[in-house]
Design an enzyme around this catalytic site. Structure first.
Site, PDB file in Angstrom:
ATOM      1  N   PHE A   1      -9.513  20.128 -23.802  1.00 41.84           N
ATOM      2  CA  PHE A   1     -10.023  18.768 -23.921  1.00 41.84           C
ATOM      3  C   PHE A   1     -11.264  18.702 -23.027  1.00 41.84           C
ATOM      4  CE2 PHE A   1     -10.439  14.279 -22.903  1.00 41.84           C
ATOM      5  CZ  PHE A   1     -10.637  13.816 -24.190  1.00 41.84           C
ATOM      6  N   THR A   2     -12.225  17.841 -23.354  1.00 41.95           N
ATOM      7  CA  THR A   2     -13.524  17.830 -22.660  1.00 41.95           C
ATOM      8  C   THR A   2     -13.381  17.790 -21.130  1.00 41.95           C
ATOM      9  OG1 THR A   2     -13.555  15.443 -22.987  1.00 41.95           O
ATOM     10  CG2 THR A   2     -14.824  16.749 -24.549  1.00 41.95           C
TER      11      THR A   2
ATOM     12  N   LYS B   1      -2.639   6.564 -23.456  1.00 41.95           N
ATOM     13  CA  LYS B   1      -2.333   6.791 -24.879  1.00 41.95           C
ATOM     14  C   LYS B   1      -0.864   6.446 -25.181  1.00 41.95           C
ATOM     15  CE  LYS B   1      -6.127   9.993 -25.387  1.00 41.95           C
ATOM     16  NZ  LYS B   1      -6.728   9.981 -26.708  1.00 41.95           N
TER      17      LYS B   1
ATOM     18  N   ARG C   1     -16.965  13.985 -32.213  1.00 36.51           N
ATOM     19  CA  ARG C   1     -16.186  15.066 -31.611  1.00 36.51           C
ATOM     20  C   ARG C   1     -16.689  16.370 -32.219  1.00 36.51           C
ATOM     21  NH1 ARG C   1     -13.393  13.183 -26.996  1.00 36.51           N
ATOM     22  NH2 ARG C   1     -15.566  13.561 -26.597  1.00 36.51           N
TER      23      ARG C   1
ATOM     24  N   TYR D   1       0.836  -1.203   0.000  1.00 36.69           N
ATOM     25  CA  TYR D   1       0.000   0.000   0.000  1.00 36.69           C
ATOM     26  C   TYR D   1       0.868   1.249   0.000  1.00 36.69           C
ATOM     27  CZ  TYR D   1      -3.796   3.184   1.106  1.00 36.69           C
ATOM     28  OH  TYR D   1      -4.710   4.194   1.032  1.00 36.69           O
TER      29      TYR D   1
ATOM     30  N   PHE E   1     -22.031  13.671 -23.890  1.00 35.22           N
ATOM     31  CA  PHE E   1     -21.690  12.734 -24.971  1.00 35.22           C
ATOM     32  C   PHE E   1     -21.510  11.307 -24.475  1.00 35.22           C
ATOM     33  CE2 PHE E   1     -17.147  12.202 -24.114  1.00 35.22           C
ATOM     34  CZ  PHE E   1     -16.816  13.360 -23.420  1.00 35.22           C
TER      35      PHE E   1
ATOM     36  N   ASP F   1       0.223  19.057 -21.023  1.00 39.17           N
ATOM     37  CA  ASP F   1      -0.558  17.821 -21.100  1.00 39.17           C
ATOM     38  C   ASP F   1       0.127  16.927 -22.121  1.00 39.17           C
ATOM     39  OD1 ASP F   1      -2.293  15.761 -21.786  1.00 39.17           O
ATOM     40  OD2 ASP F   1      -4.101  16.971 -21.634  1.00 39.17           O
TER      41      ASP F   1
HETATM   42  N1  F0G Z   1      -5.888  15.105 -21.986  1.00 43.75           N
HETATM   43  C1  F0G Z   1      -5.966  14.669 -23.242  1.00 43.75           C
HETATM   44  C2  F0G Z   1      -5.216  15.369 -24.315  1.00 43.75           C
HETATM   45  C3  F0G Z   1      -6.735  13.543 -23.554  1.00 43.75           C
HETATM   46  O1  F0G Z   1      -6.812  13.131 -24.807  1.00 43.75           O
HETATM   47  C4  F0G Z   1      -7.430  12.882 -22.515  1.00 43.75           C
HETATM   48  C5  F0G Z   1      -8.274  11.726 -22.794  1.00 43.75           C
HETATM   49  C6  F0G Z   1      -7.326  13.379 -21.214  1.00 43.75           C
HETATM   50  C7  F0G Z   1      -6.538  14.487 -20.983  1.00 43.75           C
HETATM   51  C8  F0G Z   1      -8.053  12.724 -20.073  1.00 43.75           C
HETATM   52  O2  F0G Z   1      -7.414  11.532 -19.758  1.00 43.75           O
HETATM   53  O3  F0G Z   1      -9.158   9.785 -20.215  1.00 43.75           O
HETATM   54  O4  F0G Z   1      -7.089   9.253 -18.915  1.00 43.75           O
HETATM   55  O5  F0G Z   1      -8.858  10.661 -17.929  1.00 43.75           O
HETATM   56  N2  F0G Z   1      -8.648  11.359 -23.933  1.00 43.75           N
HETATM   57  C9  F0G Z   1      -9.461  10.205 -24.232  1.00 43.75           C
HETATM   58  C10 F0G Z   1      -9.864  10.190 -25.684  1.00 43.75           C
HETATM   59  C11 F0G Z   1     -10.622  10.001 -23.335  1.00 43.75           C
HETATM   60  O6  F0G Z   1     -10.677   9.324 -26.044  1.00 43.75           O
HETATM   61  O7  F0G Z   1      -9.350  10.961 -26.490  1.00 43.75           O
HETATM   62  P1  F0G Z   1      -8.187  10.242 -19.186  1.00 43.75           P
END
Ligand code: F0G
Length: 481
Positions: free
Chosen positions: A131-132, A265, A388, A79, A454, A222
């Site tokens: 990013f969303t 990724k 998107r 842990y 979405f 990022d």
């Molecule tokens: N920043 C970027 C540039 C991303 O593409 C993503 C996630 C995140 C942050 C958030 O990271 O999903 O690990 O919490 N992109 C995914 C996509 C969800 O489908 O493009 P996460």
């Protein structure tokens, strides 16, 4: 790697062997229509058994290497003080040159901690593109996201190599308008996801860093797609042709004060982390880590994934790994262009992006063009893409629709997962769909969640166009496959 064939044509060639496979399933077109209708015309609602090629995302869906899998077997589940953490910390030191590491369960958890520690009500957070999840976290903390991309960024038919660049003049204007105290940090996203995986240049990053430092503003990087951005710098930026991916990453990191990523990724695992050389930032994040994620040495990640991430981080500096998705995306986009399928150019990282406004010019933006295209692609192929566009946007405070800058259907190319014949199949079905595009209509919401709609939103096809598309498909392909 790109190889030249004897006929002069260049193709991407896989520098790996496939030794474990997952069975794919191709439903008949009738079954596909049923699945998407039941799922509210939202590809997120589909199950793996409904999908032939899953191109929803490259997030957590990449093929892992034998060495990553092997590393998982020796993980340490303690842990506190688990040895796996220290292996990842060593990899972070070697590959990114950061001394402090905070693992988190995935990228958005890093964004949550960033928002918690840095963003106060009334703050503005400039960035090359949102990013969303980033936007939601910074807004929930009371901040406003300001996107300061260059004019070329939203041109889907461009040849500009660095559409992810930040417009320095707009950055200067923001400081002038709000004052640097209202700007907790500037965020640079490597290969801006939502506008087509477009990279920024080192030249641009250097300028951003200089102006940010002059105003005492930390630069947050990022790096979810850092190896792809480094790959594009090597391909496209003058003076970097002969540098290795690792050398480019080191230089990129020399401008970052805080680095975070979704490890799902570039590093081909499931997890994320924040890294920095600033002890104060580290301490500020550290207190919140056990509250939201887990103890410092696992941060909500499984120790197996931490081990695999340590290996994945080192492996992404191999050009054949860094370029594995980008080269297939380029091939995919070029084959689409040959068939007049409107794709975002130049091809970026992570996915081939179809410009839905040009693909379906007869559908108004209020009827969710990219969502309609994504559903139509599934009916016509069994391939799952991701909307998107406007469905991926949040409504404003008064409940008004906020139209997305771009309406894209994203066909992600997870690293080392799909073969060229599978790409050829997708291109063929897209080409068929283009010829029958007048059968595709718009969508309307029938269930709309209040945040990140979405993911779970349900929509319906206006005038039942799904059935018309199905009939045309069966007319041309008989059995429906
Ligand atoms: N920043 C970027 C540039 C991303 O593409 C993503 C996630 C995140 C942050 C958030 O990271 O999903 O690990 O919490 N992109 C995914 C996509 C969800 O489908 O493009 P996460």
């Amino acid at each position: 790697m790109i190889v030249k064939l004897s006929n002069g044509k260049e193709i991407p060639i896989e520098m790996h062997k496939v030794r474990i496979v997952q069975k794919a399933n191709l439903l008949s077109a009738d079954e596909r229509l049923k699945a998407i209708e039941e799922g509210g015309y939202n590809t997120f609602s589909l199950r793996t058994r409904d999908i032939f090629l899953d191109m929803l995302t490259d997030s957590g869906t990449n093929a892992m290497s034998d060495n990553q899998l092997a590393a998982m077997m020796v993980s340490d589940d303690a842990y506190a003080g688990g040895e796996s953490y220290y292996k990842l910390a060593d990899a972070v030191k070697d590959v990114l040159k950061f001394n402090y590491l905070l693992p988190v369960h995935q990228g958005r958890a890093a964004e949550h901690l960033l928002a918690k520690v840095f963003v106060k009500p009334g703050d503005v957070v400039p960035m090359n593109y949102h990013f969303t999840t980033t936007k939601v976290h910074f807004e929930l903390a009371g901040g406003t996201v300001l996107e300061i991309y260059t004019d070329e960024a939203l041109n889907t038919q461009s040849t500009f190599p660095f559409k992810g660049n930040l417009d320095i003049q707009k950055f200067k204007d923001i400081i002038q308008k709000y004052g640097s105290k209202k700007v907790p940090f500037i965020r640079m996203e490597a290969t801006t996801n939502l506008i087509g995986g477009q990279p920024f240049s080192i030249e641009n990053l250097k300028e951003v860093k200089k102006f940010a430092s002059d105003n005492n503003i930390p630069l947050v990087f990022d790096g979810s797609l850092i190896s792809e951005n480094a790959y594009f710098i090597k391909q496209r930026e003058k003076g970097y042709e002969n540098k290795s991916i690792q050398e480019i990453i080191w230089e990129l990191m020399s401008y970052a004060d805080i680095f975070y990523l979704s490890g799902r990724k570039s590093t081909c695992v499931r997890g994320g982390f924040i890294a920095t050389n600033n002890k104060k930032y580290f301490e500020d994040f550290k207190v919140w880590l056990p509250v939201y994620e887990g103890f410092l040495t696992y941060g909500g990640m499984s120790s197996k994934e931490i081990e695999a991430m340590a290996v994945g981080l080192r492996e992404m500096t191999d050009i054949n790994v860094a370029g594995s998705s980008a080269e297939f995306v380029k091939y995919f986009a070029e084959r689409c262009i040959e068939q007049n399928i409107p794709v975002v150019t130049p091809p970026g990282g992570l996915a081939c992006h179809i410009d839905a406004k040009r693909f379906l010019p007869h559908i108004p933006q209020s009827q969710y063009i990219a969502g309609a295209l994504s559903a139509a692609i599934y009916i016509a192929s069994g391939v799952r893409s991701m909307e998107r566009g406007t469905v991926s946007m949040e409504r404003d405070k008064d409940g008004n629709e906020v139209y997305a800058d771009l309406e894209l259907a994203r066909l992600a190319v997870p690293r080392r997962v799909y073969t060229m014949s599978q790409i050829e199949y997708v291109v063929d079905r897209l080409s068929w769909l283009l010829k029958n595009r007048n059968l595709v209509g718009g969508l309307k919401f029938i269930e709309e969640p209040p945040v990140l709609r979405f993911f779970f939103g349900k929509l319906a096809a206006l005038d039942g166009w799904g059935k018309k598309l199905l009939d045309a498909y069966k007319r041309d392909f008989g059995t429906g496959y």
